[in-house]
Design a protein around this motif. Structure first.
Motif, PDB file in Angstrom:
ATOM      1  N   ARG A   1       5.785  14.548  -8.819  1.00 30.63           N
ATOM      2  CA  ARG A   1       6.842  15.249  -8.121  1.00 30.63           C
ATOM      3  C   ARG A   1       8.151  15.232  -8.832  1.00 30.63           C
ATOM      4  O   ARG A   1       9.072  16.089  -8.355  1.00 30.63           O
ATOM      5  N   ALA A   2       8.338  14.613  -9.680  1.00 30.40           N
ATOM      6  CA  ALA A   2       9.410  14.739 -10.843  1.00 30.40           C
ATOM      7  C   ALA A   2       9.573  16.100 -11.548  1.00 30.40           C
ATOM      8  O   ALA A   2       8.601  16.638 -11.761  1.00 30.40           O
ATOM      9  N   PRO A   3      10.794  16.503 -12.029  1.00 31.93           N
ATOM     10  CA  PRO A   3      10.993  17.615 -12.592  1.00 31.93           C
ATOM     11  C   PRO A   3      10.312  17.278 -14.061  1.00 31.93           C
ATOM     12  O   PRO A   3       9.955  16.322 -14.523  1.00 31.93           O
ATOM     13  N   LEU A   4       9.905  18.457 -14.399  1.00 32.98           N
ATOM     14  CA  LEU A   4       9.071  18.628 -15.642  1.00 32.98           C
ATOM     15  C   LEU A   4       9.511  17.645 -16.817  1.00 32.98           C
ATOM     16  O   LEU A   4       8.962  16.878 -17.344  1.00 32.98           O
ATOM     17  N   LEU A   5      10.816  18.057 -17.052  1.00 34.11           N
ATOM     18  CA  LEU A   5      11.302  17.122 -18.207  1.00 34.11           C
ATOM     19  C   LEU A   5      11.701  15.693 -17.919  1.00 34.11           C
ATOM     20  O   LEU A   5      11.536  14.892 -18.836  1.00 34.11           O
ATOM     21  N   ALA A   6      11.793  15.390 -16.689  1.00 33.13           N
ATOM     22  CA  ALA A   6      11.659  13.749 -16.273  1.00 33.13           C
ATOM     23  C   ALA A   6      10.472  13.061 -16.119  1.00 33.13           C
ATOM     24  O   ALA A   6      10.499  11.840 -15.738  1.00 33.13           O
ATOM     25  N   ARG A   7       9.320  13.925 -16.145  1.00 28.32           N
ATOM     26  CA  ARG A   7       8.176  13.233 -16.033  1.00 28.32           C
ATOM     27  C   ARG A   7       7.604  11.926 -16.906  1.00 28.32           C
ATOM     28  O   ARG A   7       6.947  11.002 -16.317  1.00 28.32           O
TER      29      ARG A   7
ATOM     30  N   LEU B   1       0.801  -1.370   0.057  1.00 27.39           N
ATOM     31  CA  LEU B   1       0.034  -0.035  -0.110  1.00 27.39           C
ATOM     32  C   LEU B   1       0.845   1.388   0.062  1.00 27.39           C
ATOM     33  O   LEU B   1       0.449   2.239  -0.673  1.00 27.39           O
ATOM     34  N   LEU B   2       2.035   1.178   0.741  1.00 28.63           N
ATOM     35  CA  LEU B   2       2.891   2.392   0.865  1.00 28.63           C
ATOM     36  C   LEU B   2       3.560   2.655  -0.676  1.00 28.63           C
ATOM     37  O   LEU B   2       3.813   3.543  -1.073  1.00 28.63           O
ATOM     38  N   LEU B   3       3.862   1.200  -0.917  1.00 27.47           N
ATOM     39  CA  LEU B   3       4.550   1.587  -2.301  1.00 27.47           C
ATOM     40  C   LEU B   3       3.725   1.871  -3.475  1.00 27.47           C
ATOM     41  O   LEU B   3       4.275   2.782  -4.369  1.00 27.47           O
ATOM     42  N   LYS B   4       2.374   1.802  -3.434  1.00 27.11           N
ATOM     43  CA  LYS B   4       1.501   2.261  -4.042  1.00 27.11           C
ATOM     44  C   LYS B   4       1.338   3.631  -4.323  1.00 27.11           C
ATOM     45  O   LYS B   4       1.231   4.458  -5.267  1.00 27.11           O
ATOM     46  N   LEU B   5       1.418   3.985  -3.126  1.00 29.70           N
ATOM     47  CA  LEU B   5       1.187   5.508  -2.670  1.00 29.70           C
ATOM     48  C   LEU B   5       2.345   6.296  -3.316  1.00 29.70           C
ATOM     49  O   LEU B   5       2.374   7.389  -3.829  1.00 29.70           O
ATOM     50  N   ILE B   6       3.580   5.742  -3.123  1.00 30.55           N
ATOM     51  CA  ILE B   6       4.676   6.334  -3.588  1.00 30.55           C
ATOM     52  C   ILE B   6       4.983   6.556  -4.830  1.00 30.55           C
ATOM     53  O   ILE B   6       5.399   7.337  -5.527  1.00 30.55           O
ATOM     54  N   PHE B   7       5.038   5.312  -5.582  1.00 30.12           N
ATOM     55  CA  PHE B   7       5.124   5.338  -6.975  1.00 30.12           C
ATOM     56  C   PHE B   7       3.980   6.075  -7.831  1.00 30.12           C
ATOM     57  O   PHE B   7       4.191   6.351  -8.764  1.00 30.12           O
ATOM     58  N   SER B   8       2.702   6.145  -7.275  1.00 37.08           N
ATOM     59  CA  SER B   8       1.775   6.781  -7.839  1.00 37.08           C
ATOM     60  C   SER B   8       2.160   8.292  -7.805  1.00 37.08           C
ATOM     61  O   SER B   8       1.520   9.065  -8.685  1.00 37.08           O
TER      62      SER B   8
ATOM     63  N   ILE C   1       8.254   4.592 -15.627  1.00 35.12           N
ATOM     64  CA  ILE C   1       8.772   3.847 -14.225  1.00 35.12           C
ATOM     65  C   ILE C   1       7.486   3.106 -13.401  1.00 35.12           C
ATOM     66  O   ILE C   1       7.435   2.170 -12.859  1.00 35.12           O
ATOM     67  N   SER C   2       6.884   4.410 -12.948  1.00 29.48           N
ATOM     68  CA  SER C   2       5.882   4.318 -12.188  1.00 29.48           C
ATOM     69  C   SER C   2       4.654   3.246 -12.612  1.00 29.48           C
ATOM     70  O   SER C   2       4.263   2.120 -11.702  1.00 29.48           O
TER      71      SER C   2
END
Length: 221
Positions: free
Chosen positions: A121-127, A109-116, A133-134
């Motif tokens: 939260r990633a920089p715009l170019l890295a989204r 459940l925590l992994l789901k929250l983090i990866f979602s 990855i997510s």
């Protein structure tokens, strides 16, 4: 009087619920998450070094961690009947679910929250890369684990009305958060009738309703 340091939309809601089931007088001190980061406010670090909730103050005794607080309260109020008699199969199941709820159940459940949250939260170019990855982590690792856990819960609830046996117990209070959180993140389809019934049953308990009134809005409900 006991004091519960309560963070909105958190596992501390279960402590309020247990106190209502026990009929114990208590005070709620509310803390709000940062709306951008969803993290607890720095004021909670003055209560506990990790800045986490729940924390229970009972006179000079301060207890943190939901499971530890629940065990403390059950020892302090032993006559209420929210724990099965020692030495019984129900008691063994009770101990298992009490620890499983904060151990095995919360990891996916925590992994789901983090990866979602990573793509946002990633920089715009890295989204675009972060989104890929997510998506891959959710599809290949997290979602299959959540499916396995929720199937396990459904099967266990076919054994008895409640997680530890035929009687409602504090194990059901502990399991309420992972069951509610999984329901909000992945949903329960027609193959999970017992989990749906479990949520209906706990939401119908007067003590649960009183705890929501004391704790404030609760997204997982």
């Amino acid at each position: 009087m006991m004091i519960v340091h309560h963070l909105n939309d958190s596992r501390s809601q279960r402590v309020l619920w247990l106190l209502e089931e026990l009929g114990v007088d208590y005070e709620v001190r509310r803390y709000q998450r940062d709306p951008k980061t969803m993290l607890a406010p720095p004021e909670l670090r003055a209560i506990h070094p990790l800045g986490k909730s729940p924390v229970l103050d009972d006179g000079e005794t301060r207890t943190a961690e939901t499971g530890a607080i629940i065990e403390y309260l059950l020892e302090r109020c032993p006559a209420v009947g929210l724990r099965p008699p020692a030495g019984t199969d129900a008691a063994r199941r009770f101990t298992y679910w009490l620890h499983y709820a904060e151990g095995s159940a919360m990891t996916p459940l925590l992994l789901k929250l983090i990866f979602s949250a990573i793509p946002k939260r990633a920089p715009l170019l890295a989204r675009p890369v972060a989104k890929g990855i997510s998506k891959a982590m959710n599809a290949n690792m997290i979602d299959p684990q959540l499916a396995a856990h929720t199937a396990f819960w459904e099967a266990e609830l076919s054994r008895s009305a409640w997680f530890a046996g035929d009687d409602f117990s504090a194990a059901d209070i502990m399991m309420s958060f992972p069951v509610e959180a999984a329901g909000s993140r992945v949903g329960y389809g027609p193959d999970k009738p017992r989990l749906k019934a479990f949520l209906q049953a706990i939401h119908g308990r007067p003590a649960w309703k009183r705890a929501i009134e004391r704790g404030g809005p609760y997204s997982y409900a």
